[in-house]
Scaffold this motif. Structure first.
Motif, PDB file in Angstrom:
ATOM      1  N   UNK A 174      80.727  20.631  68.272  1.00  0.00           N
ATOM      2  CA  UNK A 174      81.459  19.932  69.303  1.00  0.00           C
ATOM      3  C   UNK A 174      82.920  19.847  68.894  1.00  0.00           C
ATOM      4  N   UNK A 175      83.763  19.768  69.891  1.00  0.00           N
ATOM      5  CA  UNK A 175      85.199  19.656  69.650  1.00  0.00           C
ATOM      6  C   UNK A 175      85.793  18.687  70.668  1.00  0.00           C
ATOM      7  N   UNK A 176      86.880  18.064  70.283  1.00  0.00           N
ATOM      8  CA  UNK A 176      87.532  17.074  71.137  1.00  0.00           C
ATOM      9  C   UNK A 176      88.363  17.805  72.191  1.00  0.00           C
ATOM     10  N   UNK A 177      88.104  17.565  73.478  1.00  0.00           N
ATOM     11  CA  UNK A 177      88.854  18.263  74.522  1.00  0.00           C
ATOM     12  C   UNK A 177      90.259  17.686  74.700  1.00  0.00           C
ATOM     13  N   UNK A 178      91.205  18.580  75.010  1.00  0.00           N
ATOM     14  CA  UNK A 178      92.555  18.116  75.322  1.00  0.00           C
ATOM     15  C   UNK A 178      93.145  18.972  76.423  1.00  0.00           C
ATOM     16  N   UNK A 179      94.158  18.417  77.074  1.00  0.00           N
ATOM     17  CA  UNK A 179      94.932  19.158  78.055  1.00  0.00           C
ATOM     18  C   UNK A 179      96.373  19.165  77.566  1.00  0.00           C
ATOM     19  N   UNK A 180      97.216  19.947  78.214  1.00  0.00           N
ATOM     20  CA  UNK A 180      98.617  20.073  77.825  1.00  0.00           C
ATOM     21  C   UNK A 180      99.476  19.461  78.919  1.00  0.00           C
TER      22      UNK A 180
ATOM     23  N   UNK B  79      85.499   3.269  60.644  1.00  0.00           N
ATOM     24  CA  UNK B  79      85.034   3.563  59.293  1.00  0.00           C
ATOM     25  C   UNK B  79      85.604   4.919  58.861  1.00  0.00           C
ATOM     26  N   UNK B  80      85.986   5.008  57.611  1.00  0.00           N
ATOM     27  CA  UNK B  80      86.611   6.222  57.090  1.00  0.00           C
ATOM     28  C   UNK B  80      85.725   7.456  57.281  1.00  0.00           C
ATOM     29  N   UNK B  81      84.443   7.318  57.028  1.00  0.00           N
ATOM     30  CA  UNK B  81      83.537   8.465  57.165  1.00  0.00           C
ATOM     31  C   UNK B  81      83.379   8.876  58.632  1.00  0.00           C
ATOM     32  N   UNK B  82      83.382   7.889  59.536  1.00  0.00           N
ATOM     33  CA  UNK B  82      83.329   8.194  60.965  1.00  0.00           C
ATOM     34  C   UNK B  82      84.578   8.977  61.370  1.00  0.00           C
ATOM     35  N   UNK B  83      85.741   8.513  60.912  1.00  0.00           N
ATOM     36  CA  UNK B  83      86.996   9.198  61.224  1.00  0.00           C
ATOM     37  C   UNK B  83      86.969  10.636  60.707  1.00  0.00           C
ATOM     38  N   UNK B  84      86.515  10.825  59.470  1.00  0.00           N
ATOM     39  CA  UNK B  84      86.448  12.178  58.899  1.00  0.00           C
ATOM     40  C   UNK B  84      85.504  13.076  59.694  1.00  0.00           C
ATOM     41  N   UNK B  85      84.369  12.538  60.097  1.00  0.00           N
ATOM     42  CA  UNK B  85      83.392  13.339  60.860  1.00  0.00           C
ATOM     43  C   UNK B  85      83.970  13.764  62.203  1.00  0.00           C
ATOM     44  N   UNK B  86      84.677  12.857  62.871  1.00  0.00           N
ATOM     45  CA  UNK B  86      85.262  13.200  64.174  1.00  0.00           C
ATOM     46  C   UNK B  86      86.396  14.204  63.987  1.00  0.00           C
TER      47      UNK B  86
ATOM     48  N   UNK C  55      86.546  16.482  61.710  1.00  0.00           N
ATOM     49  CA  UNK C  55      85.915  17.778  61.436  1.00  0.00           C
ATOM     50  C   UNK C  55      85.450  18.467  62.715  1.00  0.00           C
ATOM     51  N   UNK C  56      85.244  17.690  63.781  1.00  0.00           N
ATOM     52  CA  UNK C  56      84.797  18.275  65.042  1.00  0.00           C
ATOM     53  C   UNK C  56      85.839  19.223  65.613  1.00  0.00           C
ATOM     54  N   UNK C  57      87.108  19.012  65.255  1.00  0.00           N
ATOM     55  CA  UNK C  57      88.175  19.876  65.753  1.00  0.00           C
ATOM     56  C   UNK C  57      88.526  19.557  67.194  1.00  0.00           C
ATOM     57  N   UNK C  58      89.347  20.401  67.769  1.00  0.00           N
ATOM     58  CA  UNK C  58      89.824  20.211  69.140  1.00  0.00           C
ATOM     59  C   UNK C  58      89.724  21.525  69.903  1.00  0.00           C
ATOM     60  N   UNK C  59      89.610  21.432  71.203  1.00  0.00           N
ATOM     61  CA  UNK C  59      89.695  22.622  72.044  1.00  0.00           C
ATOM     62  C   UNK C  59      90.447  22.281  73.320  1.00  0.00           C
ATOM     63  N   UNK C  60      91.247  23.251  73.753  1.00  0.00           N
ATOM     64  CA  UNK C  60      92.053  23.051  74.959  1.00  0.00           C
ATOM     65  C   UNK C  60      91.214  23.351  76.190  1.00  0.00           C
TER      66      UNK C  60
END
Length: 160
Positions: A1-7, A114-121, A123-128
């Protein structure tokens, strides 16, 4: 999974002059509301075998308990989720005895993941999200259309 973004184009005035630049902006997958405790309870129930209603009741009670703890001046830390705490403020007074409860207000409830939650998210990366879904057709350039095609190929696993 990756975090969606727009421009989106935004004004940058940090250098003293106004420049219009393009920035990534987080895009929620829905207009309003996000995942509810019912949605979360359903997923937790599927993973753990507990009944969804029981999980939902636990989540609701957890929210109430956090509210009570914060109202009593405690912070709350949930391992794997994060910490909640409050901040208060008041206008300034010349004498300390003048700072009375009726002049003090809650300014914010803070949540720090939580630090581990932040790291896991992270690691998911991003996609446009492809430009074609949020730019009017007449504003799409050839480069934007090409970028959409390349991203689609990459997403489908076709690296040419």
């Amino acid at each position: 999974m990756a975090i969606p973004y727009i421009v989106r184009r935004k004004a940058d005035v940090s250098s003293g002059e106004r420049k219009e630049l393009w920035y990534a902006v987080g895009k929620k997958l829905q207009k309003k509301g996000g995942k509810t405790e019912r949605d979360v309870a359903h997923q937790v129930a599927q993973r753990t075998g507990f009944h969804r209603g029981v999980v939902e009741a636990v989540l609701t009670a957890t929210g109430e308990i956090i509210e009570e703890a914060l109202s009593d001046g405690h912070s709350v830390t949930l391992r794997g989720i994060g910490s909640f705490q409050t901040a208060v403020t008041s206008k300034g007074f010349e004498h300390p005895e003048d700072v009375l409860p009726h002049s003090v207000n809650l300014s914010r409830v803070y949540f720090k993941a939580d630090r581990m939650l932040t790291l896991a998210v992270k690691r998911a990366g991003c996609h446009r999200i492809p430009f074609k879904y949020y730019f009017p057709k007449e504003l799409l350039t050839k480069k934007m259309e090409q970028a959409d095609k390349e991203a689609e190929k990459e997403e489908n696993g076709f690296n040419e």
